[in-house]
Motif scaffolding. Structure first.
Motif, short mmCIF file in Angstrom:
data_model
loop_
_atom_site.label_atom_id
_atom_site.label_comp_id
_atom_site.label_asym_id
_atom_site.label_seq_id
_atom_site.Cartn_x
_atom_site.Cartn_y
_atom_site.Cartn_z
N ALA B 61 10.60 -4.40 3.35
CA ALA B 61 9.42 -4.99 2.71
C ALA B 61 8.14 -4.40 3.32
CB ALA B 61 9.43 -6.51 2.87
N LYS B 64 7.57 -0.95 1.98
CA LYS B 64 7.04 -0.96 0.62
C LYS B 64 5.53 -1.11 0.65
CE LYS B 64 11.14 -3.23 -1.38
NZ LYS B 64 11.62 -4.44 -2.08
N ALA B 65 5.04 -1.99 1.52
CA ALA B 65 3.60 -2.18 1.65
C ALA B 65 2.95 -0.91 2.19
CB ALA B 65 3.30 -3.37 2.57
N ALA B 68 2.79 1.71 -0.60
CA ALA B 68 1.79 1.40 -1.62
C ALA B 68 0.38 1.65 -1.10
CB ALA B 68 1.94 -0.06 -2.07
N THR B 75 4.92 0.82 -5.75
CA THR B 75 6.11 1.60 -5.43
C THR B 75 7.11 1.58 -6.59
OG1 THR B 75 7.11 -0.36 -4.42
CG2 THR B 75 5.95 1.16 -2.95
N GLY B 100 6.27 -2.94 -3.76
CA GLY B 100 5.04 -2.68 -3.01
C GLY B 100 3.88 -2.47 -3.97
N GLY B 114 3.95 -5.84 0.37
CA GLY B 114 5.33 -5.43 0.10
C GLY B 114 6.23 -6.63 0.18
N ASP B 123 10.92 -8.91 -6.61
CA ASP B 123 10.03 -8.55 -5.50
C ASP B 123 8.64 -8.18 -6.04
OD1 ASP B 123 12.35 -8.84 -4.00
OD2 ASP B 123 12.64 -6.68 -3.68
N ALA B 127 5.00 -9.96 -5.44
CA ALA B 127 3.89 -9.18 -4.86
C ALA B 127 2.63 -9.32 -5.70
CB ALA B 127 4.29 -7.71 -4.73
#
Lengths: 140, 140, 140, 140
Positions: B61, B64-65, B68, B75, B100, B114, B123, B127
């Motif tokens: 997670a 992902k952040a 991005a 993402t 993300g 993320g 997910d 977000a």
């Protein structure tokens, strides 16, 4: 919302019981294995590398256990298009190799076993046999 | 050409607002999540792992952040033939897993969120709900 | 000069015998431990983390065993001015913490045990007790 | 010997309560902080980096929490001759910096908080204030 919730922990006695049952199964199958038991946070509780098992399976068997503990599912069921991405995003800790199975008691994951050095199906069979030794654990 | 330019930073107050909105969405969806908010340099600002979320998603997670924030795009949109190469070339920090989303205010990326532990679509939905709590942030 | 020489390997049966003796000693002492047994190449053969042992000792106990297998000496005897340099030069695999002891049979190192979670002296005492369970092994 | 034992888990609600109390304390002290809450296995539950806190403290604050969870003691009390060895043997995860405190309920460690970006004493004060927000937790 409560600050804490009741939970159950696997003891090292319980972990060794699972380990020894998996060793017995591997011997009966004639397939030497690396066998890892982790707690529900993925930290190692018990491990054995049997004679003639592959030394690189020390790591892969452990990661199967870690993956099963995290996902609360046996390993090997991820879609091909996502398994490599998840492996890369976790430094390879998440693996989609067969042979990792969560240890579930009363619906709660209290750890997992990971087995590696045979074929995926042999590893899985051995992992299930380990869990079967724990009274009250979910059979897979 | 100027030596410096004005910029806007996300405060920890803003980051927690996003985090709490994402938690509320995850609860409404019934999908426990790991949720990370990073600044525009990819450094962690706020994080939560909800009860029963996967512990391996702590790392995925967050990545992902990070991805991005770096790419300034949600993402998941990379071509399959390039995603693994980019993952390998960044030690897995760049991930093409969904979930993300950059936090954009007045056209500037000031951070990213993320989310991981559900399906990619769950997910991503979580977000977006987090970002929606920040007044003036671009809706995705 | 011969091309090959006879060698003796520790079986997983032997490793578990050592592990179980160390567990019994730790229980008698009332000091929960992480206990690792490695082969003469430093690869893990058997491991247990007892209830309430420190999870960071998973790694340090294993490294004590690795260090003892490599140096063929109990850990803890290095001069202070060299221990940090050696630790840095091996990414921390070589440790001068007490609690690692080589397993020696007929003058040959066939593996090592590492124990950690107590004081250095408690760890060492537990390691010695593990080795004492192996018939013919050198007593330290 | 039982296979499992009863235990208690810190919820994310409890972790955020601790986090928010530590933020309030840091604001009252005028010392921006990085604050991490981990579970009893050292996995991250909640985190915040306050405005103007040091970004390198993201990692050190988290490791303080990990160390306190593993050792079941506040960080900072190790003897100088052992702290570097333990740091090297755990890839730096074990730290003897002040500011990590275990979260103890009914005698059981259910997690830990780590704070970093101020002086050691400021970090510790902030960590204690976080824990004080959890009803029934041991006061340090």
């Amino acid at each position: 919302m409560p600050d804490t919730i009741a939970h159950v922990k696997l003891t090292h006695g319980g972990a060794l019981k699972i380990l020894n049952a998996a060793i017995a199964k591997a011997e009966a199958m004639g397939v030497p294995q690396c066998i890892a038991v982790v707690d529900d946070g993925g930290d190692l509780l018990a491990f054995v590398r049997m004679d003639r098992a592959k030394f690189l399976s020390i790591e892969s068997a452990t990661r199967k256990a870690v993956t099963a503990a995290s996902s609360r599912m046996p390993t090997g069921g991820l879609a091909p298009e996502i398994e490599v991405k998840l492996g890369l995003a976790t430094d390879g800790r998440l693996t989609n190799l067969k042979g990792g199975v969560p240890i579930v008691v009363d619906g709660n994951v209290i750890g997992a076993i990971g087995v590696g050095s045979g074929t995926g199906d042999q590893d899985l069979e051995c992992a299930k046999a380990g869990i079967a030794a724990l009274a009250g654990a979910k059979a897979w």
